[in-house]
Design a protein around this motif. Structure first.
Motif, PDB file in Angstrom:
ATOM      1  N   ALA A  49       0.822  -1.208   0.000  1.00 40.65           N
ATOM      2  CA  ALA A  49       0.000   0.000   0.000  1.00 40.65           C
ATOM      3  C   ALA A  49       0.859   1.262   0.000  1.00 40.65           C
ATOM      4  O   ALA A  49       0.439   2.302  -0.511  1.00 40.65           O
ATOM      5  CB  ALA A  49      -0.921   0.001   1.224  1.00 40.65           C
ATOM      6  N   MET A  50       2.065   1.167   0.510  1.00 38.07           N
ATOM      7  CA  MET A  50       2.959   2.320   0.555  1.00 38.07           C
ATOM      8  C   MET A  50       3.897   2.376  -0.645  1.00 38.07           C
ATOM      9  O   MET A  50       4.355   3.440  -1.029  1.00 38.07           O
ATOM     10  CB  MET A  50       3.772   2.306   1.844  1.00 38.07           C
ATOM     11  CG  MET A  50       2.912   2.549   3.072  1.00 38.07           C
ATOM     12  SD  MET A  50       3.872   2.666   4.579  1.00 38.07           S
ATOM     13  CE  MET A  50       4.186   0.937   4.901  1.00 38.07           C
ATOM     14  N   ASP A  51       4.189   1.230  -1.253  1.00 38.51           N
ATOM     15  CA  ASP A  51       5.130   1.140  -2.379  1.00 38.51           C
ATOM     16  C   ASP A  51       4.394   1.463  -3.680  1.00 38.51           C
ATOM     17  O   ASP A  51       4.135   0.602  -4.502  1.00 38.51           O
ATOM     18  CB  ASP A  51       5.754  -0.261  -2.426  1.00 38.51           C
ATOM     19  CG  ASP A  51       6.797  -0.409  -3.504  1.00 38.51           C
ATOM     20  OD1 ASP A  51       7.343   0.612  -3.967  1.00 38.51           O
ATOM     21  OD2 ASP A  51       7.062  -1.557  -3.894  1.00 38.51           O
ATOM     22  N   THR A  52       4.079   2.744  -3.869  1.00 43.16           N
ATOM     23  CA  THR A  52       3.219   3.143  -4.971  1.00 43.16           C
ATOM     24  C   THR A  52       3.863   2.974  -6.345  1.00 43.16           C
ATOM     25  O   THR A  52       3.151   2.842  -7.338  1.00 43.16           O
ATOM     26  CB  THR A  52       2.757   4.604  -4.805  1.00 43.16           C
ATOM     27  OG1 THR A  52       3.910   5.447  -4.681  1.00 43.16           O
ATOM     28  CG2 THR A  52       1.874   4.748  -3.572  1.00 43.16           C
ATOM     29  N   ASN A  53       5.185   2.953  -6.423  1.00 46.13           N
ATOM     30  CA  ASN A  53       5.826   2.732  -7.727  1.00 46.13           C
ATOM     31  C   ASN A  53       6.212   1.267  -7.933  1.00 46.13           C
ATOM     32  O   ASN A  53       6.840   0.924  -8.923  1.00 46.13           O
ATOM     33  CB  ASN A  53       7.027   3.656  -7.928  1.00 46.13           C
ATOM     34  CG  ASN A  53       8.100   3.457  -6.887  1.00 46.13           C
ATOM     35  OD1 ASN A  53       7.895   2.772  -5.900  1.00 46.13           O
ATOM     36  ND2 ASN A  53       9.236   4.082  -7.111  1.00 46.13           N
ATOM     37  N   VAL A  54       5.850   0.416  -6.993  1.00 49.57           N
ATOM     38  CA  VAL A  54       5.980  -1.041  -7.075  1.00 49.57           C
ATOM     39  C   VAL A  54       7.404  -1.468  -7.474  1.00 49.57           C
ATOM     40  O   VAL A  54       7.602  -2.304  -8.335  1.00 49.57           O
ATOM     41  CB  VAL A  54       4.932  -1.634  -8.051  1.00 49.57           C
ATOM     42  CG1 VAL A  54       4.842  -3.142  -7.875  1.00 49.57           C
ATOM     43  CG2 VAL A  54       3.566  -1.008  -7.870  1.00 49.57           C
ATOM     44  N   ASN A  62       7.552   7.940  -0.168  1.00 48.47           N
ATOM     45  CA  ASN A  62       6.417   7.010  -0.215  1.00 48.47           C
ATOM     46  C   ASN A  62       5.805   6.837   1.172  1.00 48.47           C
ATOM     47  O   ASN A  62       4.586   6.846   1.336  1.00 48.47           O
ATOM     48  CB  ASN A  62       6.822   5.627  -0.704  1.00 48.47           C
ATOM     49  CG  ASN A  62       7.219   5.537  -2.148  1.00 48.47           C
ATOM     50  OD1 ASN A  62       8.245   4.956  -2.447  1.00 48.47           O
ATOM     51  ND2 ASN A  62       6.443   6.098  -3.047  1.00 48.47           N
ATOM     52  N   ASN A  65       4.029  10.040   2.325  1.00 48.31           N
ATOM     53  CA  ASN A  65       2.808  10.236   1.533  1.00 48.31           C
ATOM     54  C   ASN A  65       1.697   9.306   1.994  1.00 48.31           C
ATOM     55  O   ASN A  65       0.520   9.690   2.041  1.00 48.31           O
ATOM     56  CB  ASN A  65       3.084  10.048   0.045  1.00 48.31           C
ATOM     57  CG  ASN A  65       3.776  11.236  -0.568  1.00 48.31           C
ATOM     58  OD1 ASN A  65       3.759  12.333  -0.023  1.00 48.31           O
ATOM     59  ND2 ASN A  65       4.401  11.021  -1.707  1.00 48.31           N
ATOM     60  N   PHE A  66       2.048   8.068   2.332  1.00 48.64           N
ATOM     61  CA  PHE A  66       1.053   7.125   2.844  1.00 48.64           C
ATOM     62  C   PHE A  66       0.398   7.682   4.107  1.00 48.64           C
ATOM     63  O   PHE A  66      -0.829   7.695   4.234  1.00 48.64           O
ATOM     64  CB  PHE A  66       1.693   5.764   3.134  1.00 48.64           C
ATOM     65  CG  PHE A  66       0.758   4.827   3.833  1.00 48.64           C
ATOM     66  CD1 PHE A  66      -0.193   4.118   3.115  1.00 48.64           C
ATOM     67  CD2 PHE A  66       0.812   4.663   5.200  1.00 48.64           C
ATOM     68  CE1 PHE A  66      -1.079   3.266   3.758  1.00 48.64           C
ATOM     69  CE2 PHE A  66      -0.066   3.804   5.855  1.00 48.64           C
ATOM     70  CZ  PHE A  66      -1.009   3.107   5.127  1.00 48.64           C
ATOM     71  N   ARG A  69      -2.015  10.438   3.525  1.00 49.50           N
ATOM     72  CA  ARG A  69      -3.293   9.973   2.984  1.00 49.50           C
ATOM     73  C   ARG A  69      -4.191   9.384   4.059  1.00 49.50           C
ATOM     74  O   ARG A  69      -5.416   9.526   3.997  1.00 49.50           O
ATOM     75  CB  ARG A  69      -3.074   8.914   1.899  1.00 49.50           C
ATOM     76  CG  ARG A  69      -2.548   9.454   0.604  1.00 49.50           C
ATOM     77  CD  ARG A  69      -2.610   8.433  -0.532  1.00 49.50           C
ATOM     78  NE  ARG A  69      -2.216   7.089  -0.185  1.00 49.50           N
ATOM     79  CZ  ARG A  69      -0.998   6.573  -0.394  1.00 49.50           C
ATOM     80  NH1 ARG A  69      -0.049   7.295  -0.933  1.00 49.50           N
ATOM     81  NH2 ARG A  69      -0.739   5.323  -0.065  1.00 49.50           N
TER      82      ARG A  69
END
Length: 71
Positions: A49-54, A62, A65-66, A69
């Motif tokens: 859920a935190m690793d938005t760029n996978v 990251n 930003n998590f 949100r």
């Protein structure tokens, strides 16, 4: 936006997960540390859920930003 206190706390927590000074946390380090802290949540799903760029790495950006949100 996070309050200054929350921002500072999130940075402290991020520092607990990182293994060196590159300001990145690998999924392996995160999962290993998280499991030691909290067993009620799936650490792998939480990391994803935190690793938005996978890319399998969690940057401080990251991580913060998590928390921005979900605050």
């Amino acid at each position: 936006m996070l309050s200054e206190e929350s921002y500072n706390k999130a940075n402290e927590i991020f520092d607990l997960f990182k293994a060196n000074d590159d300001d990145l946390v690998s999924e392996e380090n995160f999962v290993n540390h998280w499991r030691g802290l909290e067993n009620r949540i799936c650490a792998t799903e939480f990391f994803a859920a935190m690793d938005t760029n996978v890319d399998g790495m969690l940057s401080r950006k990251n991580f913060l930003n998590f928390w921005r949100r979900v605050k």
